[in-house]
Design a protein around this motif. Sequence first.
Motif, PDB file in Angstrom:
ATOM      1  N   LYS A 160       1.175  -1.526  -0.129  1.00  0.00           N
ATOM      2  CA  LYS A 160       0.098  -0.112   0.199  1.00  0.00           C
ATOM      3  C   LYS A 160       0.699   0.642   0.132  1.00  0.00           C
ATOM      4  O   LYS A 160       2.060   0.893   0.352  1.00  0.00           O
ATOM      5  CB  LYS A 160      -0.677  -0.264   1.562  1.00  0.00           C
ATOM      6  CG  LYS A 160      -1.489  -1.562   1.471  1.00  0.00           C
ATOM      7  CD  LYS A 160      -1.963  -0.929   2.203  1.00  0.00           C
ATOM      8  CE  LYS A 160      -4.106  -2.931   2.601  1.00  0.00           C
ATOM      9  NZ  LYS A 160      -4.074  -2.609   3.843  1.00  0.00           N
ATOM     10  N   GLU A 161      -0.139   2.510   0.160  1.00  0.00           N
ATOM     11  CA  GLU A 161       0.974   3.983  -0.506  1.00  0.00           C
ATOM     12  C   GLU A 161       1.052   4.067   1.543  1.00  0.00           C
ATOM     13  O   GLU A 161       1.196   5.032   1.858  1.00  0.00           O
ATOM     14  CB  GLU A 161       0.357   4.613  -1.112  1.00  0.00           C
ATOM     15  CG  GLU A 161       0.291   4.317  -2.671  1.00  0.00           C
ATOM     16  CD  GLU A 161      -0.789   5.417  -2.919  1.00  0.00           C
ATOM     17  OE1 GLU A 161      -0.572   6.628  -2.979  1.00  0.00           O
ATOM     18  OE2 GLU A 161      -1.190   5.417  -4.455  1.00  0.00           O
ATOM     19  N   GLN A 162       2.223   2.941   2.331  1.00  0.00           N
ATOM     20  CA  GLN A 162       2.180   3.381   3.327  1.00  0.00           C
ATOM     21  C   GLN A 162       3.638   2.640   3.637  1.00  0.00           C
ATOM     22  O   GLN A 162       4.962   3.102   2.931  1.00  0.00           O
ATOM     23  CB  GLN A 162       1.944   2.742   4.438  1.00  0.00           C
ATOM     24  CG  GLN A 162       0.158   2.758   4.196  1.00  0.00           C
ATOM     25  CD  GLN A 162      -0.630   1.297   4.975  1.00  0.00           C
ATOM     26  OE1 GLN A 162       0.065   0.506   5.426  1.00  0.00           O
ATOM     27  NE2 GLN A 162      -1.872   1.473   4.989  1.00  0.00           N
ATOM     28  N   GLY A 163       4.292   3.364   5.005  1.00  0.00           N
ATOM     29  CA  GLY A 163       5.379   3.700   5.144  1.00  0.00           C
ATOM     30  C   GLY A 163       5.933   4.491   5.432  1.00  0.00           C
ATOM     31  O   GLY A 163       5.483   6.064   5.758  1.00  0.00           O
ATOM     32  N   TYR A 164       7.423   4.879   5.846  1.00  0.00           N
ATOM     33  CA  TYR A 164       8.320   6.095   6.337  1.00  0.00           C
ATOM     34  C   TYR A 164       9.385   6.676   4.944  1.00  0.00           C
ATOM     35  O   TYR A 164       9.807   6.281   4.783  1.00  0.00           O
ATOM     36  CB  TYR A 164       9.132   5.353   7.520  1.00  0.00           C
ATOM     37  CG  TYR A 164       9.826   7.042   8.126  1.00  0.00           C
ATOM     38  CD1 TYR A 164       9.055   8.583   8.632  1.00  0.00           C
ATOM     39  CD2 TYR A 164      11.376   6.650   7.811  1.00  0.00           C
ATOM     40  CE1 TYR A 164      10.148   9.467   8.626  1.00  0.00           C
ATOM     41  CE2 TYR A 164      12.471   7.971   8.791  1.00  0.00           C
ATOM     42  CZ  TYR A 164      12.069   8.532   9.102  1.00  0.00           C
ATOM     43  OH  TYR A 164      13.133   9.313   8.737  1.00  0.00           O
ATOM     44  N   PHE A 165       8.780   7.721   4.912  1.00  0.00           N
ATOM     45  CA  PHE A 165       9.459   7.889   3.799  1.00  0.00           C
ATOM     46  C   PHE A 165       9.947   9.555   4.827  1.00  0.00           C
ATOM     47  O   PHE A 165       9.869   9.923   5.096  1.00  0.00           O
ATOM     48  CB  PHE A 165       8.430   8.967   2.955  1.00  0.00           C
ATOM     49  CG  PHE A 165       7.249   8.146   2.359  1.00  0.00           C
ATOM     50  CD1 PHE A 165       7.437   7.310   0.995  1.00  0.00           C
ATOM     51  CD2 PHE A 165       6.834   7.512   3.681  1.00  0.00           C
ATOM     52  CE1 PHE A 165       6.969   6.580   1.099  1.00  0.00           C
ATOM     53  CE2 PHE A 165       5.719   6.520   2.265  1.00  0.00           C
ATOM     54  CZ  PHE A 165       5.376   5.549   1.542  1.00  0.00           C
TER      55      PHE A 165
END
Length: 279
Positions: free
Chosen positions: A31-36
């Motif tokens: 998914k369009e998730q995470g730490y960026f």
Amino acid sequence: MDVRVGPPTVTIHADDEFAVCEVDGEMSSTKEQGYFAADTRLVSGYRITLSGARPVPCNGAAVKQHSARFEFTNPQMLGANGEEIAPRCLHLRLDRAIGLGMHEDYELTNYSRQHVIVDLELSIESDFADLVDVESQRTIRRGSLESTWDARRTVNRYRNGEFTRGVVIEVGDAGSAPEFANGGIGFRISIEPGCSWHTCLLWRPILDGPEPSRPPRICHDLSGESENDRIHRKWVARHQVHHQVHHQVHHQRYRCHRRGPPGRGRPGRDAHAPPRHRR
């Protein structure tokens, strides 16, 4: 007109850093998730378990633009010593604050009448995908990945030619010693009735250079200033003082120019003219 509402997520941000997760704090690489940070997904997957069971989410939401809080309890489960733990007698709180990295606080409280021993396990993954690839959901790994760890931290690194990225996950103020295994971080936690256990995790981005030396270190600082806010406030205060000193020096020079050098009249007036007398 069709109005579509996506699944609920929690987003926090500070400058070019942001984190997107589910309402239970989990992150998924699909998914369009995470730490960026710097248009790169440094952490693509995150999961949490208590003695092999997923904790039951109670609530999760952003507190301010740079912080969020997640509350959990436990299901019916077996402790690490094999004893039964009744449901809803443990409380787990996860706080996140972003800015020059991300500071996580884990606090586990035992509200039961018995001594409990549980394993808190965190799975953290990195794919270092470009932001454009994440948005198109077509992540392609073009370089090589490497993970290293020691007694207090794990480091994930990515390299593609001259391009490098990395993230350090460092343990701080832990109530018990961490264990690094199977790509995750684990803690064996022993809690007496009415007592709490605490640890910090510091997520530190590595961007085109050496490891960062100043991760955020204030625990449970959700409603106050972010780390970047504090830096900006100090910068403004320092430059305000510099501006005031510069203004005072400029004003003093202007007054000296108006008076002229000793023994001379004011500019624009004959220096040999007799002084004027007041009536």
